[in-house]
Motif scaffolding. Sequence first.
Motif, PDB file in Angstrom:
ATOM      1  N   ARG A   1       0.828  -1.199   0.000  1.00 16.14           N
ATOM      2  CA  ARG A   1       0.000   0.000   0.000  1.00 16.14           C
ATOM      3  C   ARG A   1       0.866   1.254   0.000  1.00 16.14           C
ATOM      4  N   ARG A   2       0.268   2.387  -0.390  1.00 13.19           N
ATOM      5  CA  ARG A   2       1.000   3.645  -0.356  1.00 13.19           C
ATOM      6  C   ARG A   2       1.341   4.060   1.073  1.00 13.19           C
ATOM      7  N   PHE A   3       2.556   4.553   1.232  1.00 12.76           N
ATOM      8  CA  PHE A   3       2.996   5.134   2.503  1.00 12.76           C
ATOM      9  C   PHE A   3       2.074   6.290   2.863  1.00 12.76           C
ATOM     10  N   ASN A   4       1.678   6.345   4.131  1.00 13.00           N
ATOM     11  CA  ASN A   4       0.824   7.433   4.610  1.00 13.00           C
ATOM     12  C   ASN A   4       1.463   8.028   5.855  1.00 13.00           C
ATOM     13  N   ARG A   5       1.899   9.303   5.733  1.00 14.18           N
ATOM     14  CA  ARG A   5       2.628   9.890   6.872  1.00 14.18           C
ATOM     15  C   ARG A   5       1.731  10.127   8.076  1.00 14.18           C
ATOM     16  N   GLU A   6       0.402  10.068   7.850  1.00 15.42           N
ATOM     17  CA  GLU A   6      -0.517  10.206   9.004  1.00 15.42           C
ATOM     18  C   GLU A   6      -0.780   8.848   9.663  1.00 15.42           C
ATOM     19  N   GLN A   7      -0.411   7.776   8.991  1.00 10.33           N
ATOM     20  CA  GLN A   7      -0.686   6.446   9.554  1.00 10.33           C
ATOM     21  C   GLN A   7       0.569   5.583   9.476  1.00 10.33           C
ATOM     22  N   LEU A   8       1.576   6.009  10.214  1.00 12.29           N
ATOM     23  CA  LEU A   8       2.858   5.302  10.160  1.00 12.29           C
ATOM     24  C   LEU A   8       2.740   3.877  10.689  1.00 12.29           C
ATOM     25  N   GLU A   9       1.723   3.639  11.556  1.00  8.75           N
ATOM     26  CA  GLU A   9       1.560   2.298  12.127  1.00  8.75           C
ATOM     27  C   GLU A   9       1.077   1.293  11.079  1.00  8.75           C
ATOM     28  N   ASP A  10       0.663   1.781   9.897  1.00  4.45           N
ATOM     29  CA  ASP A  10       0.281   0.867   8.816  1.00  4.45           C
ATOM     30  C   ASP A  10       1.469   0.065   8.298  1.00  4.45           C
ATOM     31  N   ASP A  11       2.661   0.591   8.499  1.00  3.33           N
ATOM     32  CA  ASP A  11       3.874  -0.066   7.990  1.00  3.33           C
ATOM     33  C   ASP A  11       4.219  -1.247   8.897  1.00  3.33           C
ATOM     34  N   LEU A  12       3.920  -2.459   8.417  1.00  2.00           N
ATOM     35  CA  LEU A  12       4.057  -3.652   9.269  1.00  2.00           C
ATOM     36  C   LEU A  12       5.347  -4.419   9.039  1.00  2.00           C
ATOM     37  N   PHE A  13       6.121  -4.008   8.052  1.00  3.08           N
ATOM     38  CA  PHE A  13       7.311  -4.790   7.682  1.00  3.08           C
ATOM     39  C   PHE A  13       8.291  -4.877   8.855  1.00  3.08           C
ATOM     40  N   GLY A  14       8.574  -3.722   9.460  1.00  2.77           N
ATOM     41  CA  GLY A  14       9.514  -3.680  10.582  1.00  2.77           C
ATOM     42  C   GLY A  14       9.074  -4.581  11.729  1.00  2.77           C
ATOM     43  N   PRO A  15       7.864  -4.339  12.273  1.00  2.08           N
ATOM     44  CA  PRO A  15       7.429  -5.156  13.417  1.00  2.08           C
ATOM     45  C   PRO A  15       7.304  -6.650  13.092  1.00  2.08           C
ATOM     46  N   LEU A  16       6.838  -6.988  11.884  1.00  5.95           N
ATOM     47  CA  LEU A  16       6.716  -8.418  11.547  1.00  5.95           C
ATOM     48  C   LEU A  16       8.095  -9.069  11.432  1.00  5.95           C
ATOM     49  N   SER A  17       9.077  -8.312  10.928  1.00  3.61           N
ATOM     50  CA  SER A  17      10.425  -8.859  10.767  1.00  3.61           C
ATOM     51  C   SER A  17      11.071  -9.197  12.100  1.00  3.61           C
ATOM     52  N   GLU A  18      10.560  -8.546  13.151  1.00  2.00           N
ATOM     53  CA  GLU A  18      11.160  -8.790  14.474  1.00  2.00           C
ATOM     54  C   GLU A  18      10.663 -10.077  15.109  1.00  2.00           C
ATOM     55  N   ILE A  19       9.598 -10.669  14.568  1.00  2.00           N
ATOM     56  CA  ILE A  19       9.113 -11.946  15.120  1.00  2.00           C
ATOM     57  C   ILE A  19       9.970 -13.061  14.517  1.00  2.00           C
ATOM     58  N   PRO A  20      10.614 -13.859  15.339  1.00  2.00           N
ATOM     59  CA  PRO A  20      11.507 -14.897  14.805  1.00  2.00           C
ATOM     60  C   PRO A  20      10.754 -15.915  13.945  1.00  2.00           C
ATOM     61  N   GLY A  21      11.387 -16.321  12.865  1.00  3.89           N
ATOM     62  CA  GLY A  21      10.846 -17.425  12.068  1.00  3.89           C
ATOM     63  C   GLY A  21       9.701 -17.056  11.154  1.00  3.89           C
ATOM     64  N   ILE A  22       9.485 -15.776  10.904  1.00  2.00           N
ATOM     65  CA  ILE A  22       8.377 -15.346  10.047  1.00  2.00           C
ATOM     66  C   ILE A  22       8.866 -15.122   8.611  1.00  2.00           C
ATOM     67  N   THR A  23       8.162 -15.712   7.658  1.00  2.00           N
ATOM     68  CA  THR A  23       8.396 -15.423   6.243  1.00  2.00           C
ATOM     69  C   THR A  23       7.179 -14.676   5.710  1.00  2.00           C
ATOM     70  N   LEU A  24       7.434 -13.623   4.949  1.00  2.00           N
ATOM     71  CA  LEU A  24       6.318 -12.838   4.415  1.00  2.00           C
ATOM     72  C   LEU A  24       5.835 -13.395   3.081  1.00  2.00           C
ATOM     73  N   MET A  25       4.525 -13.383   2.915  1.00  2.00           N
ATOM     74  CA  MET A  25       3.922 -13.707   1.629  1.00  2.00           C
ATOM     75  C   MET A  25       3.078 -12.497   1.202  1.00  2.00           C
ATOM     76  N   PRO A  26       3.679 -11.574   0.437  1.00  2.00           N
ATOM     77  CA  PRO A  26       2.901 -10.432  -0.039  1.00  2.00           C
ATOM     78  C   PRO A  26       1.786 -10.906  -0.959  1.00  2.00           C
ATOM     79  N   ASN A  27       0.663 -10.191  -0.933  1.00  2.00           N
ATOM     80  CA  ASN A  27      -0.406 -10.509  -1.877  1.00  2.00           C
ATOM     81  C   ASN A  27      -0.501  -9.416  -2.938  1.00  2.00           C
TER      82      ASN A  27
END
Lengths: 259, 83
Positions: A45-71
Amino acid sequence: MDHLQLGAYTFSSRLILGTGKFSSAPVMLEAVKASGAQLVTVALRRFNREQLEDDLFGPLSEIPGITLMPNTSGASTAAEAIKAAHISRELSGSPFIKVEIHPNPQHLMPDPIETMEAARILASEGFLVMPYISPDPVLAKRLEDVGCASVMPLGSAIGSGQGLASAAMLSIIIRESSIPVIVDAGLRAPSEAARAMEMGCSAVLVNSAIAASDNPSEMAAAFRDATEAGRHGFKAGLMAESTEAVATSPLTSFLGEQS
Amino acid sequence: MRLKNRPKEIVQKPLKMITIQLNGEPETLPETSALSDLLAHIGSDGKTVATLVNEQVVRPPQRAVHILMEGDRVEILVFAGGG
């Protein structure tokens, strides 16, 4: 060990989690952890400076053993899905792509022709293609033939909670398929995940049932357990059904019986 | 590379402003801004975003040397929740 094999990747968890519709990012992250999922979907999705919490890549990457499957949600043509897949791979570094092409927001049914075209091209480019499809055994086989890593037929419409409305068709797809069959969409209750696994599905993909529950972490744990229970049930082999009762206790030599 | 063609004297003069399209909205920036300057301007460290200029992906190592031009269409994308 009993692992889910997708391309060169192996996963001990057979529950794939969607990350949409949660009330907040922290609630979603807790649910991911509780689910034990190792493969999780995200949407570009488009970056939104009013909704920085929408960016989940950082927090998800911190969970061990997670592989992302973008849709590829938002795409209504093969070309749009392919573009989204390329950008997603740049960002995630993951070869997984959930090809999701639905032109009509009313029913969100996947377009089989555009999906087939996108899957063929993306598979040839080395993606691990996971197409979201209608429960069509012919289409599933065609997608297998062009090199998809799995097929992901819907149980019922996205977010509908109508469960395994497509059970009869799913059974045919499972029987015919040489690649993992993953039920994606429509599940509501953990028991439906268990049933899908008992039928021989290789995994289930769940989002709304967890995100829209009163307690997403607890529901995530319930789906984790149900998916595992169903898998054990499938591996153990269900007993044969009978229209007649078959006694489990001896029917003779009862106390006081006159012979 | 566009950087090599950038006239050096412009950096010394008061900067003119240019208008680009950022995610479909107009955004005004000093002339000779790099894509990395735009990311800093909007408060992104750039680690979790994909960047496209005029529909072409610009990879992270190129962002500091990719100078934005008047009318460029810039897309900055993140991974949001989705099923």
